[in-house]
Design an enzyme around this catalytic site. Structure first.
Site, mmCIF file in Angstrom:
data_model
loop_
_atom_site.group_PDB
_atom_site.id
_atom_site.type_symbol
_atom_site.label_atom_id
_atom_site.label_comp_id
_atom_site.label_asym_id
_atom_site.label_seq_id
_atom_site.Cartn_x
_atom_site.Cartn_y
_atom_site.Cartn_z
ATOM 1 N N HIS A 94 0.850 -1.200 0.000
ATOM 2 C CA HIS A 94 0.000 0.000 0.000
ATOM 3 C C HIS A 94 0.882 1.246 0.000
ATOM 4 O O HIS A 94 1.926 1.275 0.642
ATOM 5 C CB HIS A 94 -0.904 -0.013 1.238
ATOM 6 N N GLU A 165 -4.007 0.890 -7.757
ATOM 7 C CA GLU A 165 -4.372 1.957 -6.831
ATOM 8 C C GLU A 165 -3.427 3.151 -7.018
ATOM 9 O O GLU A 165 -2.396 3.261 -6.353
ATOM 10 C CB GLU A 165 -4.326 1.443 -5.389
HETATM 11 C C1 PEP Z 1 -6.842 3.019 0.240
HETATM 12 O O1 PEP Z 1 -6.122 3.779 0.888
HETATM 13 O O2 PEP Z 1 -6.524 1.832 0.057
HETATM 14 C C2 PEP Z 1 -8.082 3.550 -0.334
HETATM 15 C C3 PEP Z 1 -8.634 2.904 -1.333
HETATM 16 O O3 PEP Z 1 -8.552 4.684 0.246
HETATM 17 P P1 PEP Z 1 -9.780 5.597 -0.255
HETATM 18 O O4 PEP Z 1 -10.886 4.695 -0.713
HETATM 19 O O5 PEP Z 1 -10.156 6.398 0.950
HETATM 20 O O6 PEP Z 1 -9.245 6.433 -1.361
#
Ligand code: PEP
Length: 259
Positions: A94, A165
């Site tokens: 992450h 992500e």
């Molecule tokens: C995360 O930090 O993994 C995440 C998806 O956060 P958010 O949905 O708040 O952007």
């Protein structure tokens, strides 16, 4: 393949009572959706023993682990210890771990192997580098993907869940804005292409690849409508059971629609 929605509670909520209420607000509604959707909820470590008593439809995940099974590592938790708590998944790589705790690609790779050694499923985030811009995401994802699978047996690679992500889409980052559905679809497809080269087309087609970054009840359709996006990693919106369940419902609805 079931849609997969992973909740990342980060360092929330403040009390175990709140954690139990939030968890049950999701658990009690999951029987409507678990034919087509799986939820993996990743609370802080300290809530895992309590929540494991209540989890029937929801699977439990951790937000981190230490790559060694035991030893003098103050403040760390091993995968062996987590397995005893019915933890089946772990979020690795992450961006917050990379930025605030200096985790490197090779540490992420070690943790992936440790999880797989104990039959725990790594949920590996790709896209977390503050220096990366929108235009360089594909290059960054490719680099982090290659580092994550480097030297791993292809059978093990086939067990990893990848999440696209992009750091600039995570709600807690400055000026965050979610990716467009098209961009998320393109990058998840790119990850599937990378996987195909290792595990083959048929296996890669059956591996869930998720999108994460500011997904919530208002924008979930933007992502769920793309068949190449198999679910979401949800941070802030997972701290409100109604908001989170709308995300689950929407992926469930799309799944029914397409089968
Ligand atoms: C995360 O930090 O993994 C995440 C998806 O956060 P958010 O949905 O708040 O952007």
């Amino acid at each position: 393949m079931k849609k997969l929605i992973v909740a990342n509670w980060k360092m929330n909520p403040k009390t175990s009572d709140e954690a139990r209420k939030l968890f049950l607000g999701i658990e009690h509604r999951m029987h409507f959706f678990n034919d087509k959707a799986q939820v993996v909820l990743c609370p802080p470590f300290i809530y895992l023993p309590q929540l494991s008593l209540y989890s029937h439809h929801i699977r439990l995940g951790a937000q981190n682990l230490h790559a060694k099974d035991s030893g003098a590592f103050t403040g760390e938790v091993s995968v062996a210890q987590l397995s005893g708590l019915r933890v089946t998944h772990v979020i690795l790589g992450h961006s917050e771990r990379r930025i605030y705790f200096g985790e490197t690609d090779s540490q992420v790779r070690e943790k992936i192997e440790a999880a797989l050694r104990h039959k725990m499923i790594p949920v590996v985030c790709l896209g977390g580098d503050p220096k990366a811009s929108k235009g360089t995401m594909k290059r960054l994802v490719t680099k982090q993907f290659k580092a994550a699978v480097n030297g791993l047996d292809k059978k093990l690679v086939g067990k990893i869940i990848f999440v696209y992500e992009p750091i600039w889409a995570i709600s807690t980052f400055k000026n965050a804005e979610p990716a467009t559905g098209e961009h998320a679809a393109e990058l998840t497809l790119h990850i599937r292409d990378l996987l195909e080269k290792i595990v083959g087309t048929v296996h890669a087609a059956n591996m869930p690849i998720l999108y994460g970054g500011s997904v919530n009840k208002a924008n979930v359709h933007e992502f769920s409508k793309f068949p190449t996006i198999d679910g979401a990693l949800v941070g802030a919106a997972s701290l409100d059971s109604d908001n989170f369940m709308t995300v689950v419902k929407e992926f469930h609805r799309e799944s029914i629609h397409k089968t």
